[in-house]
Design an enzyme around this catalytic site. Structure first.
Site, PDB file in Angstrom:
ATOM      1  N   TYR A  66      59.926  85.315  25.084  1.00  0.00           N
ATOM      2  CA  TYR A  66      60.958  86.022  24.307  1.00  0.00           C
ATOM      3  C   TYR A  66      60.490  87.439  23.997  1.00  0.00           C
ATOM      4  O   TYR A  66      59.635  87.661  23.137  1.00  0.00           O
ATOM      5  CB  TYR A  66      61.259  85.284  22.997  1.00  0.00           C
ATOM      6  N   PHE A 215      70.722  76.059  21.860  1.00  0.00           N
ATOM      7  CA  PHE A 215      72.122  76.488  21.800  1.00  0.00           C
ATOM      8  C   PHE A 215      72.946  75.557  20.896  1.00  0.00           C
ATOM      9  O   PHE A 215      74.069  75.158  21.251  1.00  0.00           O
ATOM     10  CB  PHE A 215      72.761  76.561  23.197  1.00  0.00           C
ATOM     11  N   LEU A 217      74.605  76.263  18.428  1.00  0.00           N
ATOM     12  CA  LEU A 217      75.863  76.941  18.049  1.00  0.00           C
ATOM     13  C   LEU A 217      76.541  77.529  19.284  1.00  0.00           C
ATOM     14  O   LEU A 217      77.433  78.363  19.163  1.00  0.00           O
ATOM     15  CB  LEU A 217      75.564  78.059  17.038  1.00  0.00           C
ATOM     16  N   PHE A 220      74.661  82.052  23.707  1.00  0.00           N
ATOM     17  CA  PHE A 220      75.227  83.385  23.949  1.00  0.00           C
ATOM     18  C   PHE A 220      76.762  83.371  23.941  1.00  0.00           C
ATOM     19  O   PHE A 220      77.397  84.408  23.856  1.00  0.00           O
ATOM     20  CB  PHE A 220      74.696  83.961  25.271  1.00  0.00           C
TER      21      PHE A 220
HETATM   22  N1  LIG Z   1      64.143  75.672  25.798  1.00  0.00           N
HETATM   23  C1  LIG Z   1      64.976  76.575  26.245  1.00  0.00           C
HETATM   24  O1  LIG Z   1      65.128  76.754  27.457  1.00  0.00           O
HETATM   25  C2  LIG Z   1      65.740  77.400  25.261  1.00  0.00           C
HETATM   26  C3  LIG Z   1      66.847  78.158  25.703  1.00  0.00           C
HETATM   27  C4  LIG Z   1      67.555  78.881  24.759  1.00  0.00           C
HETATM   28  C5  LIG Z   1      67.193  78.863  23.434  1.00  0.00           C
HETATM   29  N2  LIG Z   1      66.115  78.128  23.017  1.00  0.00           N
HETATM   30  C6  LIG Z   1      65.733  78.064  21.574  1.00  0.00           C
HETATM   31  O2  LIG Z   1      66.842  77.593  20.839  1.00  0.00           O
HETATM   32  C7  LIG Z   1      67.078  78.461  19.728  1.00  0.00           C
HETATM   33  C8  LIG Z   1      68.553  78.435  19.380  1.00  0.00           C
HETATM   34  O3  LIG Z   1      69.318  78.959  20.431  1.00  0.00           O
HETATM   35  P1  LIG Z   1      70.082  80.361  20.340  1.00  0.00           P
HETATM   36  O4  LIG Z   1      69.577  81.154  19.205  1.00  0.00           O
HETATM   37  O5  LIG Z   1      70.040  80.967  21.678  1.00  0.00           O
HETATM   38  O6  LIG Z   1      71.579  79.912  20.145  1.00  0.00           O
HETATM   39  P2  LIG Z   1      72.402  79.313  18.901  1.00  0.00           P
HETATM   40  O7  LIG Z   1      71.512  78.927  17.790  1.00  0.00           O
HETATM   41  O8  LIG Z   1      73.314  78.314  19.480  1.00  0.00           O
HETATM   42  O9  LIG Z   1      73.319  80.559  18.509  1.00  0.00           O
HETATM   43  C9  LIG Z   1      72.793  81.759  18.109  1.00  0.00           C
HETATM   44  C10 LIG Z   1      73.965  82.745  18.057  1.00  0.00           C
HETATM   45  O10 LIG Z   1      74.848  82.353  17.018  1.00  0.00           O
HETATM   46  C11 LIG Z   1      75.021  83.439  16.113  1.00  0.00           C
HETATM   47  N3  LIG Z   1      75.081  82.864  14.757  1.00  0.00           N
HETATM   48  C12 LIG Z   1      74.138  82.137  14.115  1.00  0.00           C
HETATM   49  N4  LIG Z   1      74.562  81.773  12.903  1.00  0.00           N
HETATM   50  C13 LIG Z   1      75.816  82.276  12.770  1.00  0.00           C
HETATM   51  C14 LIG Z   1      76.768  82.247  11.720  1.00  0.00           C
HETATM   52  N5  LIG Z   1      76.533  81.612  10.577  1.00  0.00           N
HETATM   53  N6  LIG Z   1      77.959  82.887  11.920  1.00  0.00           N
HETATM   54  C15 LIG Z   1      78.223  83.533  13.069  1.00  0.00           C
HETATM   55  N7  LIG Z   1      77.343  83.596  14.102  1.00  0.00           N
HETATM   56  C16 LIG Z   1      76.149  82.984  13.953  1.00  0.00           C
HETATM   57  C17 LIG Z   1      73.841  84.339  16.297  1.00  0.00           C
HETATM   58  O11 LIG Z   1      74.195  85.676  16.031  1.00  0.00           O
HETATM   59  P3  LIG Z   1      73.561  86.497  14.797  1.00  0.00           P
HETATM   60  O12 LIG Z   1      72.187  86.898  15.235  1.00  0.00           O
HETATM   61  O13 LIG Z   1      74.501  87.633  14.631  1.00  0.00           O
HETATM   62  O14 LIG Z   1      73.554  85.563  13.628  1.00  0.00           O
HETATM   63  C18 LIG Z   1      73.515  84.136  17.763  1.00  0.00           C
HETATM   64  O15 LIG Z   1      74.283  85.022  18.553  1.00  0.00           O
HETATM   65  C19 LIG Z   1      66.569  79.812  20.204  1.00  0.00           C
HETATM   66  O16 LIG Z   1      66.324  80.688  19.132  1.00  0.00           O
HETATM   67  C20 LIG Z   1      65.342  79.408  20.968  1.00  0.00           C
HETATM   68  O17 LIG Z   1      64.250  79.275  20.070  1.00  0.00           O
HETATM   69  C21 LIG Z   1      65.412  77.390  23.916  1.00  0.00           C
END
Ligand SMILES: NC(=O)c1ccc[n+]([C@@H]2O[C@H](COP(=O)([O-])OP(=O)(O)OC[C@H]3O[C@@H](n4cnc5c(N)ncnc54)[C@H](OP(=O)(O)O)[C@@H]3O)[C@@H](O)[C@H]2O)c1
Length: 290
Positions: A66, A215, A217, A220
């Site tokens: 990251y 993911f 939530l 992307f």
């Molecule tokens: N193992 C893998 O291959 C892999 C792949 C992807 C991700 N991950 C891990 O999984 C974690 C979670 O995934 P993610 O962060 O990509 O996706 P996520 O948690 O599904 O969604 C994050 C998105 O939601 C928005 N968001 C969060 N809270 C919100 C709210 N209350 N209201 C409106 N929008 C909101 C964020 O924007 P804002 O910043 O504007 O809040 C961001 O754009 C990552 O941080 C990473 O550590 C692992």
């Protein structure tokens, strides 16, 4: 074993011998656009991480890829020396190319380098949890994980890693890993609308292994569903809150790592995940991903 009492929604879970809050935090969103480079607002990223700790969250998910290295260095800057209760999970098995792609890096030397780089950037002598990230950006891919997983087991025997997990893995790869060494978690894509791993989650729950949906939530592309919006409006809650509360109620072995770069969203998510969904609401939401 450490004990931890928490007022965070979902209570706690034990990863091997490490107790963590089921409500965790995913650090990926703190890197720059495309998860490449520094955050747009460095001080705000540090403030989000400090708030994570202040809220009592004890599970942070990161990866050397990251930024690359950006989120690890931010975590170190914001939170080192780490509280004993805080556990940082990282991932190895993918690197970054000049186009922001995520090519696999699973040769033994890649994995050794990645583990040492995570130790250095996070400022740790031992990594609490290392997930072997498999597949590619399109999802899991079939094939044996024996060679890369055995490399991590060797690093674990050397005392550099406490616990192992797998990520972006097929059910067959999860089973294969477990014939080689114990795993404490599986981190795969899963949310209200994307339910590929329903069966796997239930099997892992019976074995006491955590399932950590990435993911949660929608990643992307934020989750959008009229059924979700309807339930959320009825409860006077946001769709994000309902999506997180649904995951916590889906199975006790699910650990949340929602990502956000916003203090407001972080606080909203913690507050919202505690929503109690009735059987009728759960049944309505269940139809979204089926
Ligand atoms: N193992 C893998 O291959 C892999 C792949 C992807 C991700 N991950 C891990 O999984 C974690 C979670 O995934 P993610 O962060 O990509 O996706 P996520 O948690 O599904 O969604 C994050 C998105 O939601 C928005 N968001 C969060 N809270 C919100 C709210 N209350 N209201 C409106 N929008 C909101 C964020 O924007 P804002 O910043 O504007 O809040 C961001 O754009 C990552 O941080 C990473 O550590 C692992």
């Amino acid at each position: 074993m450490s004990t931890l009492s928490t007022s965070l929604p979902g209570g706690t879970w034990t990863l091997g011998d490490l107790t963590v809050t089921r409500f965790g935090y995913g650090a990926m969103q703190l890197a720059g656009p495309g998860v490449m480079g520094p955050p747009a607002d460095h001080d705000s990223a540090v403030a989000v991480l400090r708030e994570v700790a202040d809220l009592g969250i004890t599970h942070i998910d990161t990866a050397g890829a990251y930024g690359p290295r950006v989120t690890n260095l931010l975590i170190r800057e914001a939170l080192h020396p780490y509280a004993e209760s805080l556990h940082i999970a990282t991932k190895v098995g993918a690197t970054r190319d000049e186009h922001g792609g995520w090519p696999p890096a699973r040769q033994p030397e890649d994995l050794r380098r990645a583990v040492h780089e995570n130790l250095e950037t996070l400022g740790l002598d031992v990594l609490d949890l290392v997930n072997l990230r498999l597949g590619d950006a399109q999802g899991p891919r079939p094939g044996s994980l024996a060679e890369p997983f055995e490399t991590l087991v060797e690093l674990q025997r050397q005392g550099l890693i406490r616990h192992l997990g797998v990520s972006n893995a097929t059910a067959e790869q999860v089973a294969e890993a477990r014939t080689i060494a114990p795993i404490v978690c599986v981190q795969n894509m899963y949310n209200l609308a994307y339910r590929q791993d329903d069966e796997l989650i239930d099997e892992l729950a019976e074995e006491g292994i955590a399932y950590v949906p990435f993911f949660p939530l929608g990643g992307f592309s934020p989750l959008q569903s009229s059924a979700l919006s309807t339930v959320a409006a009825r409860l006077d809650a946001t769709p994000m809150s309902v999506a997180l509360a649904w995951l916590l109620q889906r199975s006790p072995n699910i650990l949340l790592i929602p990502g956000t770069s916003s203090l407001t969203h972080l606080r909203e998510n913690v507050a919202g995940a505690g929503l109690s969904l009735s059987d009728e609401e759960l049944a309505e939401l269940d139809k979204i991903g089926r």
